[in-house]
Motif scaffolding. Structure first.
Motif, PDB file in Angstrom:
ATOM      1  N   ASP A 176     -44.731  21.776   2.093  1.00 30.28           N
ATOM      2  CA  ASP A 176     -44.872  22.169   3.397  1.00 30.28           C
ATOM      3  C   ASP A 176     -45.188  21.376   4.607  1.00 30.28           C
ATOM      4  O   ASP A 176     -44.904  21.630   5.538  1.00 30.28           O
ATOM      5  N   ASP A 177     -45.899  20.095   4.312  1.00 27.85           N
ATOM      6  CA  ASP A 177     -46.047  19.017   5.234  1.00 27.85           C
ATOM      7  C   ASP A 177     -44.521  18.715   5.574  1.00 27.85           C
ATOM      8  O   ASP A 177     -44.655  18.352   6.630  1.00 27.85           O
ATOM      9  N   ASP A 178     -43.823  18.128   4.589  1.00 25.20           N
ATOM     10  CA  ASP A 178     -42.781  17.655   5.018  1.00 25.20           C
ATOM     11  C   ASP A 178     -41.852  18.553   5.902  1.00 25.20           C
ATOM     12  O   ASP A 178     -40.954  18.164   6.819  1.00 25.20           O
ATOM     13  N   ILE A 179     -41.896  19.950   5.662  1.00 22.15           N
ATOM     14  CA  ILE A 179     -41.196  20.955   6.465  1.00 22.15           C
ATOM     15  C   ILE A 179     -41.767  20.927   7.691  1.00 22.15           C
ATOM     16  O   ILE A 179     -40.954  20.952   8.835  1.00 22.15           O
ATOM     17  N   ALA A 180     -43.032  20.837   7.904  1.00 17.23           N
ATOM     18  CA  ALA A 180     -43.798  20.849   9.364  1.00 17.23           C
ATOM     19  C   ALA A 180     -43.234  19.699  10.016  1.00 17.23           C
ATOM     20  O   ALA A 180     -43.082  19.778  11.196  1.00 17.23           O
ATOM     21  N   ARG A 181     -42.905  18.395   9.423  1.00 16.30           N
ATOM     22  CA  ARG A 181     -42.824  17.303  10.314  1.00 16.30           C
ATOM     23  C   ARG A 181     -41.236  17.487  10.551  1.00 16.30           C
ATOM     24  O   ARG A 181     -41.207  16.919  11.812  1.00 16.30           O
ATOM     25  N   PHE A 182     -40.208  17.719   9.634  1.00 22.92           N
ATOM     26  CA  PHE A 182     -39.259  17.990  10.276  1.00 22.92           C
ATOM     27  C   PHE A 182     -39.104  19.107  11.541  1.00 22.92           C
ATOM     28  O   PHE A 182     -38.325  18.496  12.433  1.00 22.92           O
ATOM     29  N   GLY A 183     -39.857  20.275  11.351  1.00 22.42           N
ATOM     30  CA  GLY A 183     -39.829  21.075  12.560  1.00 22.42           C
ATOM     31  C   GLY A 183     -40.356  20.360  14.023  1.00 22.42           C
ATOM     32  O   GLY A 183     -39.738  20.615  14.933  1.00 22.42           O
ATOM     33  N   ASP A 184     -41.477  19.614  13.702  1.00 14.83           N
ATOM     34  CA  ASP A 184     -42.017  18.955  14.855  1.00 14.83           C
ATOM     35  C   ASP A 184     -40.909  17.950  15.451  1.00 14.83           C
ATOM     36  O   ASP A 184     -40.884  17.790  16.636  1.00 14.83           O
ATOM     37  N   ALA A 185     -40.383  17.056  14.397  1.00 14.44           N
ATOM     38  CA  ALA A 185     -39.446  16.243  14.780  1.00 14.44           C
ATOM     39  C   ALA A 185     -38.225  17.141  15.759  1.00 14.44           C
ATOM     40  O   ALA A 185     -37.736  16.429  16.977  1.00 14.44           O
ATOM     41  N   LEU A 186     -37.636  17.948  15.156  1.00 11.83           N
ATOM     42  CA  LEU A 186     -36.571  18.516  15.605  1.00 11.83           C
ATOM     43  C   LEU A 186     -37.058  19.277  17.131  1.00 11.83           C
ATOM     44  O   LEU A 186     -36.133  19.158  18.042  1.00 11.83           O
ATOM     45  N   GLU A 187     -38.118  19.851  17.110  1.00 13.53           N
ATOM     46  CA  GLU A 187     -38.661  20.337  18.314  1.00 13.53           C
ATOM     47  C   GLU A 187     -38.644  19.115  19.580  1.00 13.53           C
ATOM     48  O   GLU A 187     -38.128  19.345  20.474  1.00 13.53           O
ATOM     49  N   GLN A 188     -39.235  18.285  19.027  1.00 12.98           N
ATOM     50  CA  GLN A 188     -39.210  16.738  20.000  1.00 12.98           C
ATOM     51  C   GLN A 188     -37.821  16.527  20.555  1.00 12.98           C
ATOM     52  O   GLN A 188     -37.394  16.021  21.597  1.00 12.98           O
TER      53      GLN A 188
END
Lengths: 445, 487
Positions: free
Chosen positions: A429-441
């Motif tokens: 879940d952390d990996d996925i959240a990290r990807f989401g945050d990075a893509l958002e940025q």
């Protein structure tokens, strides 16, 4: 030693080589270094390529590899042996390959398998050549025209390229039937009749975009129209998806693919191994090594290479293929992996990958401007449209430590804004959240 | 373990290597028409059972780590563990093949270094690393020859010449590239019959495939004359790098007149042979074939490295694998080349040649018949048992099987095909004199046995997990997969 040979210097052993050939300048090659120095140099380069979580698949997947797999596969007795030419001194490798042949045919629901070829892309090339040999009665075999092999739906573009390179010089033409909604267009396939009738039809399941192709309809169309069916499949998925041997009324004729998901590190895509399975009736057309069980002089069971009369070292110009060395060590790892996973473990991994990918998509499509490109069932990959040049987005994600999917514009200009993304059982879940945050940025900085 | 017991025989339904199992995921959104109805018939064993089974199987192999393995033409030398360690570094083993170039500069730099090193070693203008084995390198090489002729509109060249002693892959490759094979005789002294070769050359000649030193274990002395004749006829020369170990760091194929070559990195540049692969077969070309190189390969732009793909190379023969060939083997080769350096490479060929000539001299002194007694050995040589076969009824195969009992892997048998009852013996540079002497002692003892008790040799091996296997039964009653007995 020199005295025994009857010379006074090592140079004298090269006296049959004319002097003009011995003046080459090797000065650009550096002096050697010790192991410690070499490892330090290599480690400094390897460190540059370390990244955060990987969400790219496209034929190479970041699965967990049980610790025991390479502890055993890397034993010197496996790693430093060669092709089992002396069967009595190679029973370990031979029995292991026999077990491998059993496991991979269990996954594909076909009856025979070779001992491996190089990788998934070259396996498709060999499968196409094999299908043309096996389908001798096809009407196009009596003409001077090209033998057409239809590629139905979205097949990995690198696999198609490799297969085209390998088959081009034998009058074989790979014809794509195009896609509709990311899947095979059955109408386009149905148009391939008469002079355009294919010798074989290739279909990948799950396809390059991660989607489910209508494999039953394609297999049935092929058998009704005199074409063989070549299935390109992901071995992990076969723990839960219907195997090629059960597609349509008659099943696929050949199944091939890449064994990398079975305990082999991504390692820049190689070495892995290609697998090839077929029906027993086509076994003599299968390229590569085959291991059979037999008995010894004392009637004890044992294993040996068999049907070698198909191979290049016996048949020379009439061989089924020029392949000899294949990917033995990787087959060793995959066999140990499959033994430890068993039917339940592999199914758990397959279902877990699917669920993780669903979770990934839920997170990504929550970002403004991001949507899945194609609907319908998928396995562990999907295409997302990010609304901006995907090449740039992938580069920006990499700068944030995320290997964030494959930009598709190089292969499909209309998908310039799309990334092919994947999540394996390793993605938390952390990996996925990290990807989401990075893509958002990256998208909305 | 009971002989022949497979992993399937030792399992029991429901048994699991439970530490390896993640929680199941929900797949209820997948249509049932897509799903498998019966689980696949994979083994059901504990982790310990799997570990013990495969560890025990490994003990049923001969390997370089445990035995002298003088398999001619295969270069079974010791491969330093450091190269394996280098390729297994986390940054390399976890790298996704399609990761952006910006996140792959370490890997790309390694490939670029290796391309440069191999150019220097071979004397060629450019190198592509993608072929995944020697046979695929051969395919790439001959496909480039065809692409070159085709690009010039010279479509009448339909023949590839191959010496009768060549590896079987050579003619098989030529056929895969759509060529007809024309065999060229090998003379009594082991060199190609140059007169016969010149006779065969003509307007139909696309090229010739040669190994030098050849599969007869001798250096092709008239190679430059051959190259001139082939070029004059309008053909190209392909170098099969199977025996590059014999001349590494001393002589370059590019200087002999070859236009294209492949190298077997798994032989010359230290990759363990893995029970039959992986290999790696990079190709090198002279300037005129550069536009046809297979893709991808690496170039350096300023301080950065990048891939060259098919879109930049319209004349390329294309892609040969899904990704970048056997990338891990390329890293091993670079690590090995770095440790050897210039002097180390030279010593590889020198010591390989020294060991071969020493072993040849000792076997000749012991009364074994050499196939080419007037010649120097390269890194390998041939002995023939035609006399033993005729007078004692003991064949090369019998000698090979009996050697296993003495703890030696047999040399290559019955190859090349033109020498009857032969061994092709390649000791490699990494063996000691003591090991070579012990091999000679075993050979001498086996011949004494063949004279006193030939049946003992004909029924060998006697000390291995199995005795001689019934190959005929294996081919006639095909048993290629384990069938579980009904429970």
């Amino acid at each position: 030693m020199l005295a025994r040979i009857g010379v006074t210097s090592i140079d004298a052993l090269f006296d049959e080589i004319e002097p003009a050939l011995k003046t080459a300048d090797f000065s650009e090659i550096d002096d050697g270094v010790d192991e410690m120095t070499m490892l330090a140099e290599m480690a400094s380069r390897a460190r540059r390529d370390e990244t955060g979580p990987c969400f790219t698949g496209a034929g190479c997947y970041d699965h967990h590899i049980p610790a025991a797999v390479w502890d055993i596969a890397a034993r010197g007795e496996f790693m430093t042996a060669y092709t089992p030419y002396q069967a009595e001194a190679s029973q370990g490798t031979l029995q292991l390959i026999y077990e491998y042949q059993t496991m991979i045919t269990a996954l594909t629901a076909l009856t025979v398998s070779n001992a491996s070829v190089y990788d998934g892309g070259s396996a498709l090339g060999e499968a196409v050549l094999m299908a043309v040999r096996a389908n001798r009665r096809h009407p196009s075999m009596k003409t001077d025209g090209p033998r057409r092999v239809a590629v139905a739906g979205a097949c990995h573009p690198h696999y198609v390229d490799a297969a085209a390179t390998i088959t081009r010089n034998q009058g074989i033409e790979l014809v794509s039937t195009g896609t509709s909604g990311g899947r095979a267009s059955l109408d386009a396939l149905a148009d391939m009749t008469g002079e355009r009738a294919p010798v074989a039809v290739v279909v990948q399941q799950p396809n390059f975009f991660g989607l489910m192709e209508p494999v039953d309809e394609i297999a049935d169309w092929a058998s009704a129209n005199g074409a063989l069916v070549i299935a390109v499949v992901n071995p992990t998925s076969l723990a839960i998806l219907r195997p090629p041997g059960e597609w349509g009324a008659n099943g696929a004729d050949i199944a091939c693919g890449d064994g990398q998901p079975l305990g082999i590190p991504m390692a820049s895509g190689g070495p892995s191994f290609g697998f090839m399975c077929t029906r027993e009736s086509h076994v003599r057309q299968l390229p590569g090594r085959l291991v059979g069980r037999t008995v010894d002089r004392d009637n004890r069971p044992g294993f040996t290479l068999t049907l070698q009369a198909r191979e290049q070292h016996i048949r020379r110009g009439k061989a089924r293929s020029n392949i000899c060395t294949n990917q033995g060590l990787l087959v060793t790892a995959a066999t140990i992996y499959l033994a430890m996973m068993g039917p339940t473990g592999l199914a758990r991994i397959a279902t877990r990958c699917h669920e993780r990918t669903r979770e990934l998509l839920r997170t990504l499509v929550g970002i403004e401007g991001v949507a899945t490109r194609f609907g319908g069932p998928f396995f562990h990959e999907q295409v997302i449209d990010v609304g901006q040049d995907a090449d740039r987005v992938a580069g920006d994600l990499a700068a944030r430590g995320i290997v964030g999917g494959l930009p598709l514009g190089r292969y499909f200009p209309e998908l310039r804004d799309c990334l092919l993304v994947c999540a394996t059982e390793k993605r938390t879940d952390d990996d996925i959240a990290r990807f989401g945050d990075a893509l958002e940025q990256v998208l909305h900085g | 373990m009971t002989p022949g017991d497979t992993i399937f025989d030792i399992g029991s339904p429901g048994r699991r290597a439970s530490a390896q199992y993640p929680a199941a995921g929900d797949v209820s959104d997948l249509p049932t028409s897509c799903l498998r109805t019966q689980p696949p018939g994979l083994p059901e064993v504990s982790e310990l059972q799997a570990v013990r089974h495969y560890t025990n199987l490994s003990a049923r192999n001969f390997s370089i780590d445990t035995q002298f393995y003088p398999l001619g033409s295969c270069t079974m030398k010791y491969n330093p563990r450091g190269a394996h360690r280098a390729a297994s570094l986390p940054g390399f083993s976890n790298r996704h093949p399609l990761a952006p170039a910006s996140a792959s500069q370490g890997f790309l730099a390694c490939l670029h270094d290796l391309q440069e090193t191999l150019k220097q070693v071979t004397g060629m203008a450019a190198v592509s690393l993608t072929p995944m084995a020697g046979a695929q390198g051969e395919f790439a090489g001959v496909a480039m020859i065809r692409a070159w002729h085709d690009a010039r509109g010279d479509a009448g060249r339909r023949e590839i010449l191959v010496p009768t002693a060549a590896h079987g892959t050579n003619p098989a490759t030529a056929v895969m590239c759509g060529y007809q094979v024309r065999e060229v005789a090998v003379a009594e002294d082991g060199d190609v019959d140059v007169a016969a070769l010149k006779e065969a050359l003509g307007e139909r000649t696309a090229g010739i495939m040669l190994t030098n030193p050849s599969t007869c274990g001798v250096f092709e002395r008239r190679i430059r004359e051959i190259a001139d004749a082939v070029h004059t006829a309008g053909g190209l020369l392909y170098y099969d790098g199977a025996n590059l170990n014999a001349i590494l760091g001393n002589v370059r194929p590019g200087d002999m007149g070859f236009d294209v070559l492949h190298m077997n990195l798994h032989k010359t540049f230290a990759t363990p042979h893995g029970g039959g692969g992986p290999g790696s077969g990079p190709v090198g070309v002279a300037e005129r074939l550069v536009p046809h190189l297979p893709t991808p390969f690496v170039v350096r732009d300023g301080d950065a490295y990048r891939w060259v793909e098919g879109d930049e190379m319209p004349g390329s023969i294309g892609r040969l694998s899904a990704f970048m060939g056997n990338a891990g083997i390329l890293l091993r080769a670079l690590a090995y080349a770095r440790m050897l350096g210039r002097e180390g490479m030279r010593r590889v060929a020198e010591y390989a040649t020294l060991n071969a000539n020493y072993l040849m001299a000792r076997l000749a002194d012991a009364g074994f018949e050499l196939a080419y007694p007037e010649r120097r050995a390269s890194h390998e040589f041939i002995i023939t048992f035609r006399n033993e076969a005729k007078t004692l009824g003991v064949t090369a195969m019998d000698f090979a099987k009996r050697l296993l009992d003495f703890g030696f892997h047999a040399p290559t048998t019955y190859f090349p095909l033109l020498v009857p009852e032969c061994f092709l013996i390649e000791p490699t540079e990494t063996e000691t004199k003591a090991e070579l002497d012990a091999f000679v002692d075993a050979m001498v003892r086996i011949r004494a046995e063949a004279e006193a008790d030939p049946e003992r040799v004909r029924t060998a091996p006697h000390t291995l997990p199995v005795s001689r296997l019934d190959d005929v039964k294996a081919a006639r009653e095909l048993d290629l997969t384990h069938v579980r007995s009904p429970t």
